[in-house]
Design a protein around this motif. Structure first.
Motif, PDB file in Angstrom:
ATOM      1  N   ASP A  78       0.833  -1.207   0.000  1.00  0.00           N
ATOM      2  CA  ASP A  78       0.000   0.000   0.000  1.00  0.00           C
ATOM      3  C   ASP A  78       0.866   1.255   0.000  1.00  0.00           C
ATOM      4  OD1 ASP A  78      -2.152   1.671   0.109  1.00  0.00           O
ATOM      5  OD2 ASP A  78      -2.667   1.267   2.196  1.00  0.00           O
ATOM      6  N   LEU A  79       1.945   1.245   0.806  1.00  0.00           N
ATOM      7  CA  LEU A  79       2.840   2.397   0.890  1.00  0.00           C
ATOM      8  C   LEU A  79       3.530   2.665  -0.443  1.00  0.00           C
ATOM      9  CD1 LEU A  79       4.326   4.561   2.592  1.00  0.00           C
ATOM     10  CD2 LEU A  79       6.012   2.806   3.146  1.00  0.00           C
ATOM     11  N   SER A  80       4.106   1.637  -1.030  1.00  0.00           N
ATOM     12  CA  SER A  80       4.837   1.826  -2.296  1.00  0.00           C
ATOM     13  C   SER A  80       3.905   2.251  -3.416  1.00  0.00           C
ATOM     14  CB  SER A  80       5.568   0.536  -2.668  1.00  0.00           C
ATOM     15  OG  SER A  80       4.652  -0.542  -2.797  1.00  0.00           O
ATOM     16  N   THR A  81       2.668   1.739  -3.412  1.00  0.00           N
ATOM     17  CA  THR A  81       1.704   2.114  -4.442  1.00  0.00           C
ATOM     18  C   THR A  81       1.320   3.587  -4.337  1.00  0.00           C
ATOM     19  OG1 THR A  81       0.785  -0.129  -4.481  1.00  0.00           O
ATOM     20  CG2 THR A  81      -0.579   1.630  -5.393  1.00  0.00           C
ATOM     21  N   GLN A  82       1.043   4.031  -3.108  1.00  0.00           N
ATOM     22  CA  GLN A  82       0.673   5.442  -2.927  1.00  0.00           C
ATOM     23  C   GLN A  82       1.833   6.370  -3.248  1.00  0.00           C
ATOM     24  OE1 GLN A  82      -1.856   6.787   0.305  1.00  0.00           O
ATOM     25  NE2 GLN A  82      -2.110   4.673   1.036  1.00  0.00           N
ATOM     26  N   CYS A  83       3.040   5.987  -2.851  1.00  0.00           N
ATOM     27  CA  CYS A  83       4.219   6.823  -3.147  1.00  0.00           C
ATOM     28  C   CYS A  83       4.432   6.982  -4.647  1.00  0.00           C
ATOM     29  CB  CYS A  83       5.462   6.217  -2.508  1.00  0.00           C
ATOM     30  SG  CYS A  83       5.589   6.462  -0.726  1.00  0.00           S
ATOM     31  N   ALA A  84       4.028   5.998  -5.406  1.00  0.00           N
ATOM     32  CA  ALA A  84       4.237   6.032  -6.854  1.00  0.00           C
ATOM     33  C   ALA A  84       3.122   6.749  -7.597  1.00  0.00           C
ATOM     34  CB  ALA A  84       4.374   4.611  -7.387  1.00  0.00           C
ATOM     35  N   SER A  85       1.983   7.014  -6.914  1.00  0.00           N
ATOM     36  CA  SER A  85       0.825   7.487  -7.672  1.00  0.00           C
ATOM     37  C   SER A  85       0.211   8.799  -7.204  1.00  0.00           C
ATOM     38  CB  SER A  85      -0.271   6.410  -7.664  1.00  0.00           C
ATOM     39  OG  SER A  85      -0.679   6.129  -6.331  1.00  0.00           O
ATOM     40  N   ILE A  86       0.267   9.113  -5.913  1.00  0.00           N
ATOM     41  CA  ILE A  86      -0.511  10.260  -5.441  1.00  0.00           C
ATOM     42  C   ILE A  86       0.244  11.582  -5.491  1.00  0.00           C
ATOM     43  CG2 ILE A  86      -1.876   8.786  -3.926  1.00  0.00           C
ATOM     44  CD1 ILE A  86      -0.357   9.925  -1.555  1.00  0.00           C
ATOM     45  N   PHE A  87       1.577  11.529  -5.661  1.00  0.00           N
ATOM     46  CA  PHE A  87       2.372  12.761  -5.740  1.00  0.00           C
ATOM     47  C   PHE A  87       2.568  13.178  -7.192  1.00  0.00           C
ATOM     48  CE2 PHE A  87       4.138  10.863  -1.695  1.00  0.00           C
ATOM     49  CZ  PHE A  87       3.476  11.737  -0.844  1.00  0.00           C
ATOM     50  N   ASN A  88       3.094  14.384  -7.371  1.00  0.00           N
ATOM     51  CA  ASN A  88       3.359  14.872  -8.718  1.00  0.00           C
ATOM     52  C   ASN A  88       4.509  14.139  -9.392  1.00  0.00           C
ATOM     53  OD1 ASN A  88       5.017  16.235  -6.705  1.00  0.00           O
ATOM     54  ND2 ASN A  88       5.842  17.464  -8.390  1.00  0.00           N
ATOM     55  N   GLN A  89       5.268  13.387  -8.618  1.00  0.00           N
ATOM     56  CA  GLN A  89       6.350  12.555  -9.134  1.00  0.00           C
ATOM     57  C   GLN A  89       6.499  11.341  -8.231  1.00  0.00           C
ATOM     58  OE1 GLN A  89      10.439  14.205  -8.201  1.00  0.00           O
ATOM     59  NE2 GLN A  89       9.242  16.026  -7.665  1.00  0.00           N
ATOM     60  N   PRO A  90       6.939  10.217  -8.767  1.00  0.00           N
ATOM     61  CA  PRO A  90       7.057   9.009  -7.939  1.00  0.00           C
ATOM     62  C   PRO A  90       8.126   9.172  -6.857  1.00  0.00           C
ATOM     63  CG  PRO A  90       7.113   8.473 -10.289  1.00  0.00           C
ATOM     64  CD  PRO A  90       7.256   9.961 -10.183  1.00  0.00           C
TER      65      PRO A  90
END
Length: 636
Positions: A78-90
């Motif tokens: 869940d953490l790695s998925t959110q870090c890769a998708s919710i910000f303007n850059q991974p």
């Protein structure tokens, strides 16, 4: 660092700039905000988040322990998925799972991004609100001033033109003052030969657009007439407020004295300086064998430096005045705009200017330096005068910077006598200095201890923990809100009994985080709310309007609201009425409307604070357990 090393560090320093401990039952928004802040914070380099580590609540001396997390695979995914998708850059943090006893702890290691990659922000929120910075042990939403830090913009606010301004707004006396000051520094300076128009143009103080001459913000602030300031920048002024005693008490029968000053910043320096020095206590000491007496008052250079810092480093995006509060035992200068330098780096070489054009003019006239040595100079001069060093508080959340100058001479005859009562405790010099600070101001936290003694976080934590174990100090708050107040063996004089301490609220007056709270909030919270504590903690439905301190009409108006009412404006007006009579705690206000406290604070109270409709009774410590709200009344 390993989980064990990080937990050990937490127990030494508590949560700090680079470590955050969380329960870790889910990867929620707060976890992602901390990752965003770690990526953005200049100079942080590394940050760690521990999932499955909490502070023991029931322990006499709370410490951090591993409580563990379940479903570690799911949390990592869940953490790695959110870090890769919710910000303007991974974002790619390092994630490891470690075993402590029979518990699983997740360690998240986040590296600060390069300057060219900042700021990281939540895509759905955009800039600036979607970006976060790590300020102390908290994650703070970014402001436009933060974007200046990230992007190092050349086009700052003070170079922006002011619509409706013209050459008629220029004060000839301010221009002449600049020339006189500049000629004393360099009588052969080329700009002294310019015409007034060319001079202001070279200083970035006027610009032409469509054939019309406009003043920039720098031009209006530095060279504008007073009527022009009132017309174009009505809230940009300096308020000098004299307050009887050592604490802020807004008493309609005994109003404080306020002097409002506005006009050219170059002229304001001397006006404000003269007004304050006329009020400050003065004294002289003739040492044995000396022919000339030395001044033992507040060094004039320290005061001038503090005034100049407030004028050139404040943000002019905020329509608020600078406030200079003159208490009986201290001077507080509050200017809008948090420090662009991290609080721990104040006093180090190098300066970051929010208003470069204004700063340049002050530098050229020798009213200020631009090398970042001003705060270091202030500390040295205060210590040389046997005064406690100044303390500085940069409040990112409230966008406020506070300078506090104590007017107390350190280790005078009375102090030596008082400190002698602690001889059996074998205190070191830093601890003694901290006790003098608390005696004057009422409380201390790690930040204030570091500033007063020029030590690092570890040393401050160790000394404060030792004072707590010896019961000289009591610890209040927890985690990022920790502060210390007088304990069982702290006394306000050699003959004072410990039992008398709680009866001296007037001695505990300076707020957090440099000084975290006031005495009546520590030992007798009831008086600050003007009603018995048990009535405040009882639901509104079981009390009469008189018991709650509300009028019958107001109670009827609240009761007339339906449980599903969604009229925010109407509810906010009712809240203002409630808090205009006397301060109320969030929990009690929420009960009037039959709502949960956390929801009510998020939905109404916090937005009303930001809009300037309400204010805290303990403004420097929003999370204080005795925090209450009161309606802001216009001050004329």
């Amino acid at each position: 660092m390993t989980a064990k090393e990080l937990i050990k560090q937490l127990n030494l320093t508590d949560e700090c700039t680079w470590i955050e401990a969380k329960k870790g039952s889910a990867i929620d928004r707060s976890v992602m905000e901390t990752i965003c802040a770690f990526c953005n914070e200049p100079g942080l380099e590394n940050g760690y988040i521990l999932l499955g580590v909490e502070q023991e609540e029931m322990s006499l001396f709370p410490s951090y322990i591993a409580t563990g997390v379940e479903q570690t695979d799911k949390l990592q995914l869940d953490l790695s998925t959110q870090c890769a998708s919710i910000f303007n850059q991974p974002i790619r943090p390092d994630i490891t799972v470690e075993r402590i006893g029979d518990k699983n702890v997740i360690v998240i290691h986040v590296q600060e991004l390069a300057d060219g990659q900042k700021p990281v922000y939540f895509k759905n929120d955009g800039l600036p609100r979607g970006a976060y910075r790590r300020i102390g042990s908290s994650d703070q939403r970014c402001t436009e001033d933060d974007l200046f830090v990230f992007y190092n913009k050349e086009d700052s606010l003070d170079s922006t033109i002011v619509k409706d301004s013209s050459w008629d707004d220029v004060s000839e006396s301010a221009v002449e003052l600049y020339k006189n000051l500049r000629s004393k520094i360099n009588p052969f300076a080329e700009e002294l030969q310019y015409s007034d128009t060319d001079l202001l143009h070279s200083l970035g103080c006027i610009k032409k657009e469509n054939g019309q001459t406009y003043l920039t913000y720098a031009g209006l602030l530095l060279f504008g007439k007073r009527p022009s300031h009132r017309r174009l920048l009505p809230m940009v002024r300096v308020d000098y407020i004299r307050i009887p005693g050592n604490e802020w008490v807004e008493d309609p029968e005994n109003r404080f004295t306020t002097i409002d000053m506005r006009g050219s910043l170059l002229e304001m320096v001397q006006r404000v300086f003269s007004q304050i020095t006329d009020d400050l206590p003065k004294g002289f000491l003739l040492a044995e064998g000396e022919l000339q007496a030395a001044s033992i008052g507040l060094p004039t250079r320290v005061l001038r430096e503090a005034i100049v810092n407030a004028l050139i480093h404040r943000t002019y995006r905020e329509n608020q005045p600078i406030q200079i509060l003159r208490y009986g035992n201290r001077l507080e200068i509050k200017n809008p705009g948090f420090s662009l330098k991290p609080e721990d780096h104040l006093g180090e070489p190098g300066s970051k200017n929010r208003n470069p054009y204004i700063a340049a003019v002050f530098h050229e006239t020798n009213l200020a330096e631009t090398k970042g040595s001003g705060i270091r100079t202030m500390r040295a001069l205060m210590e040389k005068s046997n005064l406690l060093p100044p303390t500085f508080e940069s409040d990112h959340g409230r966008n406020l910077f506070t300078t506090r100058l104590l007017l107390h001479h350190f280790l005078g005859t009375e102090d030596v006598k008082w400190l002698s009562t602690f001889e059996s405790f074998e205190l070191n010099e830093d601890q003694k200095r901290a006790l003098i600070f608390i005696k004057e101001t009422g409380a201390i936290d790690n930040s204030a201890f570091r500033q007063v003694n020029s030590v690092d976080t570890l040393k401050a934590s160790a000394d404060l923990r030792d004072l707590r174990k010896k019961e000289i100090l009591n610890q209040k708050g927890k985690g990022k809100a920790t502060y210390y107040v007088p304990g069982t063996y702290f006394s306000f004089g050699a003959n004072t009994q410990a039992s008398e301490i709680s009866a001296q609220p007037h001695e505990l007056s300076t707020p957090a985080p440099d000084v975290s709270t006031q005495a009546h909030d520590l030992s007798a919270p009831v008086p600050s709310l003007n009603t018995p504590a048990n009535s405040l903690n009882t639901p509104a439905s079981t009390n009469s309007a008189d018991e709650l301190g509300l009028t019958q009409e107001l109670m009827k108006e609240i009761n007339s609201l339906g449980k599903r009412v969604n009229n925010s404006s109407r509810i906010e007006k009712l809240i203002q009425k409630i808090c205009s009579h006397k301060p109320h705690k969030a929990n009690d206000i929420a009960k009037y409307f039959d709502k949960e406290e956390s929801y009510f604070k998020r939905k109404y109270l916090s937005p009303m604070i930001r809009k300037g409709e309400l204010e805290y009774t303990i403004p420097e410590m929003p999370n204080h357990p005795q925090q209450a709200y009161k309606t802001i009344k216009s001050r004329k």
